[in-house]
Design an enzyme around this catalytic site. Structure first.
Site, PDB file in Angstrom:
ATOM      1  N   ASP A 172       0.941  -1.062   0.500  1.00  0.00           N
ATOM      2  CA  ASP A 172       0.073  -0.450   0.484  1.00  0.00           C
ATOM      3  C   ASP A 172       0.884   1.302  -0.190  1.00  0.00           C
ATOM      4  O   ASP A 172       2.398   0.604   0.386  1.00  0.00           O
ATOM      5  CB  ASP A 172      -0.815   0.137   1.419  1.00  0.00           C
ATOM      6  CG  ASP A 172      -2.145   0.537   0.966  1.00  0.00           C
ATOM      7  OD1 ASP A 172      -2.520   1.588  -0.112  1.00  0.00           O
ATOM      8  OD2 ASP A 172      -2.071   1.554   1.927  1.00  0.00           O
ATOM      9  N   THR A 211      -0.202   4.427   1.293  1.00  0.00           N
ATOM     10  CA  THR A 211      -0.581   5.492   2.349  1.00  0.00           C
ATOM     11  C   THR A 211      -0.204   4.529   3.703  1.00  0.00           C
ATOM     12  O   THR A 211      -0.960   4.083   3.516  1.00  0.00           O
ATOM     13  CB  THR A 211      -2.013   6.254   2.212  1.00  0.00           C
ATOM     14  OG1 THR A 211      -2.243   7.077   0.975  1.00  0.00           O
ATOM     15  CG2 THR A 211      -2.036   6.849   3.112  1.00  0.00           C
ATOM     16  N   GLU A 238      -3.170  22.355   7.501  1.00  0.00           N
ATOM     17  CA  GLU A 238      -3.520  23.341   8.390  1.00  0.00           C
ATOM     18  C   GLU A 238      -2.223  22.502   8.952  1.00  0.00           C
ATOM     19  O   GLU A 238      -1.538  22.823   9.902  1.00  0.00           O
ATOM     20  CB  GLU A 238      -4.590  23.795   9.049  1.00  0.00           C
ATOM     21  CG  GLU A 238      -5.574  24.440   8.284  1.00  0.00           C
ATOM     22  CD  GLU A 238      -6.724  24.623   8.897  1.00  0.00           C
ATOM     23  OE1 GLU A 238      -6.236  25.019   9.752  1.00  0.00           O
ATOM     24  OE2 GLU A 238      -7.396  25.228   8.107  1.00  0.00           O
ATOM     25  N   ARG A 285      -5.294  43.355  15.125  1.00  0.00           N
ATOM     26  CA  ARG A 285      -4.970  43.955  15.284  1.00  0.00           C
ATOM     27  C   ARG A 285      -3.496  43.822  15.791  1.00  0.00           C
ATOM     28  O   ARG A 285      -3.572  43.235  16.715  1.00  0.00           O
ATOM     29  CB  ARG A 285      -6.376  45.001  16.829  1.00  0.00           C
ATOM     30  CG  ARG A 285      -5.424  46.135  16.326  1.00  0.00           C
ATOM     31  CD  ARG A 285      -7.100  46.550  18.275  1.00  0.00           C
ATOM     32  NE  ARG A 285      -7.991  47.257  17.623  1.00  0.00           N
ATOM     33  CZ  ARG A 285      -9.286  46.148  17.626  1.00  0.00           C
ATOM     34  NH1 ARG A 285      -8.969  45.780  18.725  1.00  0.00           N
ATOM     35  NH2 ARG A 285     -10.369  46.865  17.204  1.00  0.00           N
ATOM     36  N   ARG A 308      -5.285   4.987  -8.059  1.00  0.00           N
ATOM     37  CA  ARG A 308      -7.021   4.013  -8.292  1.00  0.00           C
ATOM     38  C   ARG A 308      -7.491   2.749  -8.199  1.00  0.00           C
ATOM     39  O   ARG A 308      -8.526   2.336  -8.704  1.00  0.00           O
ATOM     40  CB  ARG A 308      -8.074   5.226  -9.688  1.00  0.00           C
ATOM     41  CG  ARG A 308      -7.238   6.710  -9.123  1.00  0.00           C
ATOM     42  CD  ARG A 308      -7.943   7.176 -10.300  1.00  0.00           C
ATOM     43  NE  ARG A 308      -9.730   6.695 -10.273  1.00  0.00           N
ATOM     44  CZ  ARG A 308     -10.043   6.810 -11.471  1.00  0.00           C
ATOM     45  NH1 ARG A 308      -9.775   6.570 -13.087  1.00  0.00           N
ATOM     46  NH2 ARG A 308     -11.137   6.051 -11.772  1.00  0.00           N
ATOM     47  N   LYS A 355      -6.927  -5.392  -5.721  1.00  0.00           N
ATOM     48  CA  LYS A 355      -5.568  -5.678  -5.226  1.00  0.00           C
ATOM     49  C   LYS A 355      -5.446  -6.933  -5.207  1.00  0.00           C
ATOM     50  O   LYS A 355      -4.600  -7.741  -4.915  1.00  0.00           O
ATOM     51  CB  LYS A 355      -5.422  -5.187  -3.815  1.00  0.00           C
ATOM     52  CG  LYS A 355      -5.338  -3.391  -3.872  1.00  0.00           C
ATOM     53  CD  LYS A 355      -5.073  -2.893  -2.118  1.00  0.00           C
ATOM     54  CE  LYS A 355      -4.870  -1.558  -1.990  1.00  0.00           C
ATOM     55  NZ  LYS A 355      -4.961  -0.742  -0.576  1.00  0.00           N
ATOM     56  N   ASN A 402      21.840 -40.739  16.235  1.00  0.00           N
ATOM     57  CA  ASN A 402      20.183 -40.673  15.853  1.00  0.00           C
ATOM     58  C   ASN A 402      20.327 -38.585  16.711  1.00  0.00           C
ATOM     59  O   ASN A 402      19.948 -37.496  16.444  1.00  0.00           O
ATOM     60  CB  ASN A 402      18.929 -41.379  16.629  1.00  0.00           C
ATOM     61  CG  ASN A 402      18.390 -41.725  15.398  1.00  0.00           C
ATOM     62  OD1 ASN A 402      19.313 -41.888  13.769  1.00  0.00           O
ATOM     63  ND2 ASN A 402      17.812 -43.172  15.356  1.00  0.00           N
TER      64      ASN A 402
END
Length: 1311
Positions: free
Chosen positions: A551, A553, A654, A696, A875, A881, A996
């Protein structure tokens, strides 16, 4: 009705504000600033009964199809809907079905629950479920921002009173009650200000149904505990191994005959009754094997269970009787209204009710890489209506369905639970993955070897029995030997015993022990290497893995968006790990010769490593960039519920920027937000592709920070900041953006975009007054975006991507060196997939890239041709898979699959070895896997290959050693028994027992404990069909056994003469001389085994058999122990071992002849393999690699159809002579029939039911003649190139004469 979401107040109570959205962290509880809502219309996946496009189709294929017939046997009681019909809402996501159910209103009525209050007090009764769960005690929220700290185990935000009737002091504010006036939850439903429709829902038997009734109909939110096998069951399974079955039979026979010899026949004086010991020794060997293997499996299963149980212990926030509380995840029922917060893993399937800006990462569940926005059912309908009216493209990445196993990225909201436990999306996959594992390639080969040895040993025993019986009958007929009838009977039993002994000697008792010890040793060491082996056999399967399907990700990449490159100003280009990623900077870019007007090279550009950014930027620029990132953001930091580490929660872009600032050691984002005086907030909008905040600075100065799509914001910039290396200035210099600067900016954006980096521009603008002159806002905090986003100053451009994990590039190179092909399967888009594949070295010359929707439509023949060269499958759905893995296995490859998401489950289960991620992996992935990578590092797979090869080599070393000993023992037993009048063997039973023990237990322990080394990666993996014994092994086995046989027989028959002993008439003296010869033979045989065990440490033609021996303390210790015990046996063994003390000459002879095994091994290694291999192939000892199978079984007609064809053929020959003679009939038979002109054949139709039934039963399916080579089929108007252009990509460095170019070149593009 506005969505109600939790908000903190100073006193720790919970209030709800209908207007509050996902606020910026700078806003305190009493702040005056509220983020305005996004005006853009949320998008919705195209709803239809067929599912949401391809994605839905892919999801549906990945799991067992929902059989709605299962609902027939379920009594729904007071509820309107049955469980499987509800589950089919999300699999695939089906808006039309929800509409048929009456929408959310009908769904809530049918389930007997309330949109805002959840299950009623009557439904809860006095059930313990509503009591407060101490195990989910509230955490203290240190972050004053609204909603901070929400997560997997987020706390209940109020204390629960002991009495259910006492309503906590919980206040809800209505749309107009922001001043704090609220309504007690003890009031009626209509008091909440809801519409009449909602108010009418509160009556009916469904509302009164208690929790137990809900669990009876819809099931509990638990999966049936997988019945783990007890230790006794594991031992019984281990005993079923073919080699152990063979050993068990040999042990019983040996024990029975031993008891008969010891206690059923007269023994010579002074000879102890020890023949039974051989049978007991074999049984001890069996017990050791069974115990070691089964205890190891049992411990690993318990370790895995403990890992899962810890993960399952978490709480879920639900609303019951109007009170939000934390309940155990196992207590959630269908009809519960659950709350979602950032960072939470969705525990059940549901339908979203209300909330703000909820986005879910469903990549772990469905493979969908983009975040899916959740909106209410009503908003979904509006979106569909607007789409129909506007005639626009289908809306994507938006729906109203919550899928279990997905993760909430941002936002707050509520949803009604519609499926739990085994009927949920996650639960069904978990149940489907439960199954028994197959035999590994080595197990299969060892089983075949056991059968072969049993056959050969039995054949040798039979030949010996026949030879001795012929002599027995000759003696009986000629009376050559005078015996009483009882003596003749004992002689016959002795013949039987020696024949059975030969079979027992042939059986390699130590083989299963060697395999088990090697696996146990390897798995223990692998655990230290962060590899938890769940299935013991998978360790040796990995040895010969030829393909790894990984995979992207979370496996190759870190699954955390990160700033990897960028520019500050326009000249300072920074790159993460510049030395390894020089291609990530365009500071040294050559001028474009075609465009002389703007091709001037930007000589002022310079590159720096991201680690040295603080040394380059002045403190003023660092502060500016940090504030632009920290204040203009909605992400926040919280504890990860699984790892306990501090992580950023919010949109991936972010969080990447905040992490960038934190890693550079800049001021804490929270302090900056709290200190900022925010005047206006500009939320992100998909229309403007930017977000901003106005602060400000002082009484007269204001500043707007903006960030967003670089190609849009940079066009609004007129100036850029100037970076001077190493400057300590407190002033920020700016410069006008001229044509050269504009060209530099555009080049940088395009350069990053070509590397599939997400580019974000960060800008600012200063104002001397607020509102700015020339604007006419309705209020101070509503200045239009267009007035603020002009004449900006560019701070910088950042390139963001999900970076490679450390060591991945080297791990892929190691795999390639080891002959293991790495293929990437990802649900992400083809551009990102190709970029990552290029970075880590997966995509190389001769390789191909394809997308899932094209891949799954290929014909079988095309698949078989294309898959070996396929390197990237983008995709791809879970079924793609799985198809890839199945095709590779059909081609004879041994396939390893890595994955971390629920969607990887089917492929993990189908593969020979499945790897899951221990940290980021879902429960489904772990359940389906054989080995868990505890550090989530792809590089650990290389260690697994290395240790797997170490295990395989250990087994082969042991085989090389033991089979040579077995061959020697069988031959000398056979020859000496035939040559001896008393049918006596060279070695006594007790001597054979010690040999043995050396052959089995000690040799297995010594040879199985060689540690793994990177040298093991310098060779190619063996094919599944490769023989267990190589040419080098055969050479050593035959050479060593021939040498041991010759010297043993020479000293057995001529030992007295060689030692210079003369025949003595004194019986005592003669017996002593015979015992000395017997001791010498025993000695040299044992030392030959000890030195041969050293020789067996190498399986190749390299001469240094002592390589790495000093690192294997087991081997050195065991070898010294064997020598010591042998000396002890000779000196004190006496009568038990039928030996006597011998002199230095005899010791010297024994040691010298034993030592010869080492130089002999070196000599054998010098013999070239070519002629020997050809000879072995000729005598069928090795398979011929040049002979390929000419017919595939699955391509044949099945037996029923073949029989009909034969009968019709015979009938045609007998009765159809005149018809065949007709030229017209001949032409019509040879003509190709077009599909459109097919005619019905009523006479043949009568056979169809039988043919179809028998065909399906035999697993036959018709093969279509069309394929990728002829995709247009019978329609010449369809062009192959038009159908396939751009769907397959071939690496640009692939040579023109490469077969892949000749086969696929016409239908592919080289990019």
């Amino acid at each position: 009705m506005q969505p109600l979401t939790p908000q903190h107040t100073g006193d720790g109570s919970t209030i709800v504000s209908p207007t509050q959205t996902h606020c910026d962290g700078a806003s305190d509880a009493d702040a005056t600033t509220v983020r305005e809502s996004s005006r853009s219309r949320p998008k919705l996946d195209e709803p239809s009964s067929k599912g949401s496009g391809e994605g839905a189709h892919e999801e549906r294929e990945a799991r067992p199809a929902l059989d709605l017939a299962q609902d027939e046997n379920i009594d729904a009681g007071p509820f309107r809907f049955k469980p499987y019909r509800l589950a089919s809402l999300v699999d695939p996501k089906n808006l039309d079905l929800l509409k048929e159910m009456g929408g959310v209103t009908g769904l809530l009525q049918g389930l007997g629950t309330h949109r805002k209050k959840g299950l009623s007090r009557k439904a809860l009764g006095k059930s313990p479920d509503v009591s407060y769960h101490e195990s989910f005690a509230p955490r203290v929220d240190k972050d004053p921002r609204p909603g901070a700290g929400a997560g997997d185990g987020a706390s209940q935000r109020h204390d629960r009173e002991p009495e259910a009737s006492d309503v906590p002091k919980l206040v809800l504010t209505g749309p107009g009650d922001e001043d704090g006036g609220g309504i007690s939850l003890a009031g009626s439903r209509t008091d909440l200000g809801e519409d009449a429709g909602d108010a009418e829902q509160g009556s009916g038997s469904a509302y009164d149904a208690n929790l137990e009734e809900r669990r009876r109909v819809f099931g509990a939110n638990t999966l049936p505990t997988r019945k783990t096998k007890s230790l006794l069951q594991l031992m019984w399974l281990a005993l079923k191994d073919k080699v152990l079955v063979l050993l068990s039979i040999a042990a019983i026979v040996s024990l029975a005959l031993g008891f008969f010899q010891d206690f059923g026949t007269p023994r010579p004086a002074g000879e102890p009754p020890v023949d039974w010991v051989e049978g007991v020794a074999i049984m001890v060997a069996i017990i050791i094997v069974v115990m070691v293997g089964s205890v190891n499996d049992w411990q690993k299963e318990r370790q895995f269970q403990a890992l899962n149980e810890r993960k399952e212990e978490r709480g879920v926030k639900v609303i019951r009787d109007g009170v939000d509380m934390i309940v155990d995840i196992k207590e959630v029922v269908v009809g519960d209204v659950a709350l979602v917060e950032p960072g939470e893993i969705v525990p059940c399937d549901g339908v979203f009710l209300s909330g703000h800006n909820v986005k879910c990462d469903e990549s772990g569940a469905t493979g969908e890489s983009d975040a899916i926005k959740k909106i209410s059912y009503e908003d979904c309908l509006k979106s569909v209506a607007e789409e129909g009216a506007g005639g626009g493209d289908p809306l994507k990445h938006t729906d109203c369905f919550m899928i279990s196993g997905s993760k909430v990225q941002e936002g707050y909201g509520s949803y009604v639970v519609i499926a739990v436990g085994t009927r949920s999306f996650n639960g069904r996959i978990m149940m489907a993955l439960r199954g028994d594992s197959e035999n590994t390639p080595l197990q299969l080969k060892l089983n075949d070897l056991a059968e072969l040895i049993a056959k050969l040993g039995s054949a040798a025993g039979l030949v010996l029995f026949v030879a001795l019986m012929i002599r027995f009958f000759v003696q009986l007929g000629t009376h050559n030997v005078q015996r009483t009838p009882s003596q003749w009977g004992i002689a016959f039993v002795q013949i039987l015993i020696i024949s059975v002994t030969l079979i027992v000697v042939a059986v390699p008792e130590g083989l299963p022990l060697a395999v088990t010890l090697a696996l146990a040793f390897a798995t223990k060491r692998m655990t230290k290497e962060n590899l938890l082996v769940r299935v013991l056999g998978s360790c040796e399967t990995m040895a010969n893995a030829s393909v790894i399907c990984t995979d992207k990700t979370g496996t190759l990449t870190q699954n955390a968006m990160t700033v990897v490159a960028g520019s500050v100003g326009i000249h300072c280009k920074f790159v993460h790990r510049l030395e390894d990623n020089k291609a990530r900077t365009n500071a040294d870019e050559e001028p474009n010769v075609r465009d002389t007007s703007s091709s001037k090279k930007h000589t002022e550009d310079f590159s720096i490593d991201l680690a040295s950014i603080n040394d380059t930027l002045s403190p003023a620029i660092q502060d500016l960039l940090n504030k632009a990132i920290a204040i203009n953001s909605t992400a926040f930091e919280d504890d990860d519920p699984e790892t306990g580490k501090r992580v950023f929660v919010g949109s991936k872009t972010e969080t990447a920027l905040l992490k960038f600032a934190k890693e550079n050691g800049w001021a804490d984002y929270k302090e900056l937000r709290e200190a900022a005086d925010i005047v206006q907030m500009l939320p992100f909008s998909s229309d403007r592709k930017a977000m901003g905040v106005v602060v400000r600075l002082d009484k007269r100065h204001y500043r707007v920070y903006l960030k967003g799509a670089s190609e849009i914001l940079t066009k609004r910039c007129t100036r850029h900041i100037v970076v001077e290396r190493g400057s300590k200035s407190d002033e920020i210099g700016t410069s006008e953006i001229d044509d050269s600067a504009r060209d530099n900016i555009q080049r940088t954006i395009i350069f990053y975009a070509n590397q599939t980096l997400r580019t974000i521009a960060i800008c600012y603008r200063d104002f001397d007054s607020w509102p700015p002159p020339g604007t006419n806002p309705e209020s101070e905090d509503e200045v239009p975006y267009e007035d603020l986003s002009s004449n900006l100053t560019l701070i910088g451009i950042t390139g963001i991507e999900d970076p490679l994990r450390p060591g991945v590039r080297e791990a892929v190179a190691d795999c390639r060196k080891a002959g293991v092909a790495v293929k990437m399967c990802t649900g992400d888009n083809v551009l990102t997939a190709r970029s990552i594949a290029l970075q880590c070295g997966i995509y190389s010359a001769g390789g191909m890239i394809m997308e899932g929707p094209v891949f799954r439509q290929l014909e079988k023949q095309d698949l078989l041709e294309l898959v070996p060269r396929l390197q990237v499958l983008a995709r791809s759905s879970p079924e793609d898979k799985k198809l890839l893995v199945e095709t590779l296995r059909e081609l004879g490859e041994i396939v390893g699959v890595t994955g971390d998401g629920t969607n990887d489950g089917p492929a993990l289960k189908t593969a020979d070895v499945g790897f899951s991620m221990g940290i980021a992996g879902t429960e489904v992935a772990k359940e389906a896997s054989d080995i868990i990578l505890m550090d989530d590092n792809f590089a650990s797979i290389v260690k697994a290959i290395m240790w797997g090869r170490c295990v395989n080599d250990a087994v082969r070393k042991f085989l090389q050693f033991q089979i040579s000993t077995n061959i020697t023992a069988v031959i000398i037993t056979f020859v000496s028994a035939v040559a001896s009048a008393q049918e006596e063997s060279v070695l006594s039973a007790v001597q054979l027992l010690w040999i043995n023990i050396i052959m089995d237990t000690f040799a297995a322990l010594a040879l199985a404990t060689d540690p793994a080394s990177p040298v093991l990666l310098d060779r190619k993996p063996d094919k599944k069909t490769a023989p267990l014994f190589t040419v080098d092994m055969y050479k050593q086995i035959l050479g060593q056994s021939a040498y041991q046989t010759i010297i043993t027989l020479i000293f057995h028959f001529l030992g007295a003469r060689i030692l210079g002993q003369t025949h003595s008439d004194n019986t005592s003296t003669q017996n002593h001389n015979n015992t000395i010869v017997q001791t010498l033979v025993f000695n040299l045989f044992v030392f030959a085994q000890i030195f041969n065990s050293i020789n067996s440490r190498r399986l190749d033609n390299h001469l240094n058999v002592f390589a790495g021996i000093t690192r294997n303390y087991y081997f050195m210790g065991i070898t010294l122990l064997e020598v010591a015990v042998q000396i002890l046996i000779v000196f004190v063994g006496g009568a038990a071992f039928q030996v006597t003390r011998i002199g230095g000459r005899e010791w010297g002879i024994g040691l010298a002849l034993g030592f010869v095994s080492l130089p002999l091994g070196a000599l054998i290694r010098c013999i070239p393999n070519g002629p020997i291999e050809r000879f072995f192939i000729k005598i069928r000892l090795l398979p011929n690699p040049d002979v390929l199978p000419t017919v595939r079984d699955d391509a044949q007609w099945n037996s029923a159809i073949q029989l009909v064809r034969d009968n019709l053929n015979t009938f045609a020959h007998v009765r159809g002579g005149r018809v065949r003679a007709s030229s017209y009939v001949g032409k019509s038979r040879n003509a190709r029939l077009a599909p459109e002109s097919r005619v019905a054949l009523p006479s043949i139709m009568t056979m169809v039911p039988t043919l179809i039934a028998s065909s399906i039963g035999a697993g036959w399916a018709p093969q279509s003649p069309t394929g990728l080579s002829n995709p247009a089929s019978f329609d010449p108007s369809k062009s192959s190139a038009a159908l396939w252009e751009g769907k397959i990509q071939i690496h640009p460095e692939t040579k023109a004469d490469d077969p892949v170019m000749q086969r696929w070149g016409p239908v592919a593009k080289r990019t």
